[in-house]
Every structure is written in structure tokens, then in C-alpha cells.
Design an enzyme around this catalytic site. Structure first.
Site, PDB file in Angstrom:
ATOM      1  N   THR A 141     -30.741  14.873 -17.037  1.00 47.44           N
ATOM      2  CA  THR A 141     -31.535  14.826 -18.266  1.00 47.44           C
ATOM      3  C   THR A 141     -32.465  13.615 -18.312  1.00 47.44           C
ATOM      4  O   THR A 141     -33.299  13.521 -19.208  1.00 47.44           O
ATOM      5  CB  THR A 141     -30.612  14.791 -19.500  1.00 47.44           C
ATOM      6  OG1 THR A 141     -29.626  13.772 -19.295  1.00 47.44           O
ATOM      7  CG2 THR A 141     -29.924  16.117 -19.684  1.00 47.44           C
ATOM      8  N   ASP A 142     -32.315  12.692 -17.371  1.00 44.69           N
ATOM      9  CA  ASP A 142     -33.182  11.512 -17.364  1.00 44.69           C
ATOM     10  C   ASP A 142     -33.601  11.171 -15.936  1.00 44.69           C
ATOM     11  O   ASP A 142     -33.446  10.042 -15.485  1.00 44.69           O
ATOM     12  CB  ASP A 142     -32.448  10.330 -18.022  1.00 44.69           C
ATOM     13  CG  ASP A 142     -33.383   9.163 -18.316  1.00 44.69           C
ATOM     14  OD1 ASP A 142     -34.614   9.373 -18.362  1.00 44.69           O
ATOM     15  OD2 ASP A 142     -32.884   8.033 -18.496  1.00 44.69           O
ATOM     16  N   LEU A 143     -34.134  12.173 -15.249  1.00 45.24           N
ATOM     17  CA  LEU A 143     -34.541  11.939 -13.858  1.00 45.24           C
ATOM     18  C   LEU A 143     -35.856  11.172 -13.849  1.00 45.24           C
ATOM     19  O   LEU A 143     -36.908  11.701 -14.183  1.00 45.24           O
ATOM     20  CB  LEU A 143     -34.686  13.271 -13.111  1.00 45.24           C
ATOM     21  CG  LEU A 143     -34.870  13.147 -11.595  1.00 45.24           C
ATOM     22  CD1 LEU A 143     -33.659  12.491 -10.939  1.00 45.24           C
ATOM     23  CD2 LEU A 143     -35.124  14.507 -10.963  1.00 45.24           C
TER      24      LEU A 143
END
Ligand SMILES: Nc1ncnc2c1ncn2[C@@H]1O[C@H](COP(=O)(O)OP(=O)(O)O)[C@@H](O)[C@H]1O
Ligand SMILES: [Mg+2]
Length: 241
Positions: A167-169
Site C-alpha cells: 500500500t506504500d510502494l
């Protein structure tokens, strides 16, 4: 993983990576400070402490909220069962990724403690990748060759083959060690998902991150070469699955 029940919480830990003596205070930054075993830190939403354990160096992180709501209850989350806590979930995702052959650091221990009846706080200890730099730190100073860009894409492809949505690449959550091995980190709130319609979103976010860091700190990044090499590695790996 072993599990210990505390008066107000749960601890899950790998007995091969954390000694019994360390376990009691392992989630307290002050414990490591007093023992003179803090070997570094990184500032994000909160502080990630790098500490020298007896068995392995580790990254210690306390879960914190961002945003406006985070200013009010900055580190408390609604309790919904121990297996739903942020720390336990991240530990499970990391285990699943490692079993799937994705290069992520080993989870060492996770903790969740009740605050009153309805909320909990959480912490996690993850093995520190020695000698690793995140892509932003690296790309402001130096260039990365084609095979490494492909390897970065391949690692993301493996993660997607394992069904995990990051979700936070972003470029800060991809590390390279001294041998140019690629490591993916920061799996808070990430989970296994069915289907594939979420995969492109991970890539879009990463591309935005590279562009943002190029504008902000001047990293060496070019869509036509670097990004395409990354996509090559990604597609080859995803399709090989
Ligand atoms: N296991 C690890 N090994 C080496 N460096 C790490 C590790 N975990 C985090 N870091 C470093 O600390 C930074 C912040 O950690 P991260 O887990 O991404 O937390 P957040 O982004 O929520 O602050 C990363 O960008 C990376 O440079
Ligand atoms: Mg991060």
C-alpha cells in the site's frame, strides 16, 4: 514463531533471532539506549531505531498514525482481535513473502498491548538489512545499472505473484545492499489480495514516487530507460509465475 501472553498484551517472536534476556524490554527504545546498543535511526512518521541485538541487528518501529486524526490519538488503534493488530499482520505478511521467495527482511518480534478496553498500541522488530541504502539515498549519489533496475522490477513481480499488495510502494521502501541485492520493506497495512486489479496501482504509485524525488532531491531517474527496465523485470517475473 512463539507467542507470549502479557497482562495487557501479546508478543510473537522468533526465538532463534531474539534471546530471552532481550525479550522483556526489546520494544523499549530506552532499553537499547541505556545498553548503548542503538546503532542508528531513521525518521519517517515516527522514528525507526536500529539496534544491535545479540543475534541480529534490528529495526524497531512503533506504529503511529499520520494525518489530522493522528494528532489526537497518535498511536492508538481500534482493537479488533489480536490477529488483526497491525504488528501481527505485518509479521504474517513478511513470513508469507519470505516463504514465497520474496526478498524481505526477517520479522523478529511483534507486540500489541491493550489501552483501556477498546484500543491497542503496537510495535515491531525486523531484521536490519546490513549495509542497505534506500533507492532515494542511492540515486541522489549514483546511478544504478540496467540489470539492477530489472532486479527491482523482478522483486516487485515476485511480491505480486505472492498476491501481496504494497500500500506504500515508494522509492524509500526499496533497499539495495552492498551486493546490489534488492529488498522490499515497510509492509504496514499490506495484505494478500485476490485478483490482479490492484497491481497497476502499486506501480503507478512507485512511478509517482520516482518523479517526485527527482523533482525534490534530484535522483537519477528516467522513464524511458530506468522505468522501462524495471517494467521489463517486473513483467518477465510476473509472467513466469
Ligand atoms: N529492516 C530494515 N533494514 C534496513 N533499513 C531499514 C529497515 N527498515 C527500515 N529501514 C530504513 O528506515 C527507513 C524508514 O523505515 P520504514 O520501515 O520505511 O518506516 P516509515 O516509512 O513508516 O517511517 C527506510 O526508508 C529505510 O531507509
Ligand atoms: Mg517507509
Amino acid at each position: 514463531m512463539e507467542q507470549i501472553t502479557l497482562a495487557d498484551g501479546q508478543v510473537w517472536f522468533d526465538a532463534a533471532l531474539l534471546t530471552e534476556a532481550e525479550l522483556d524490554n526489546a520494544f523499549e527504545p530506552t532499553f537499547w539506549q541505556h545498553a548503548d546498543k542503538v546503532i542508528g535511526s531513521a525518521k519517517g512518521r515516527g522514528t525507526t531505531w536500529f539496534v544491535q541485538g545479540e543475534r541480529v541487528p534490528m529495526a524497531l518501529r512503533h506504529y503511529r498514525r499520520g494525518g489530522l486524526f493522528g494528532k489526537i490519538v497518535e498511536d492508538q488503534y481500534w482493537f479488533n482481535g489480536w490477529d488483526k493488530t497491525r504488528s501481527y499482520q505485518e509479521l504474517v505478511v513478511l513470513q508469507h513473502l519470505r516463504q514465497s521467495g520474496v526478498n524481505v527482511p526477517r520479522p523478529v518480534a511483534a507486540k500489541a498491548s491493550k489501552v483501556g478496553g477498546l484500543f491497542y498500541r503496537a510495535d515491531i522488530l525486523i531484521e536490519q538489512v546490513s549495509g542497505a541504502r534506500d533507492l532515494v539515498a542511492l540515486l541522489v549519489k549514483t546511478q544504478v545499472e540496467q540489470s539492477v533496475w530489472q532486479a527491482i522490477g523482478a522483486e516487485i513481480g515476485k511480491m505480486h505473484r505472492a498476491g501481496v499488495c504494497h500500500t506504500d510502494l515508494n522509492a524509500h521502501n526499496i533497499l539495495l545492499d552492498g551486493d546490489n541485492r534488492v529488498w522490499l520493506i515497510d509492509f504496514d497495512k499490506c495484505m494478500q489480495r485476490a485478483g490482479a486489479d490492484w497491481q497497476q496501482g502499486n506501480l503507478d504509485r512507485l512511478l509517482r514516487s520516482f518523479v517526485k524525488e527527482r523533482n525534490k532531491v534530484g535522483i537519477d531517474f528516467d522513464e524511458a530507460s530506468h522505468w522501462n527496465w524495471l517494467l521489463e523485470g517486473y513483467r518477465d517475473t510476473l509472467n513466469a509465475g
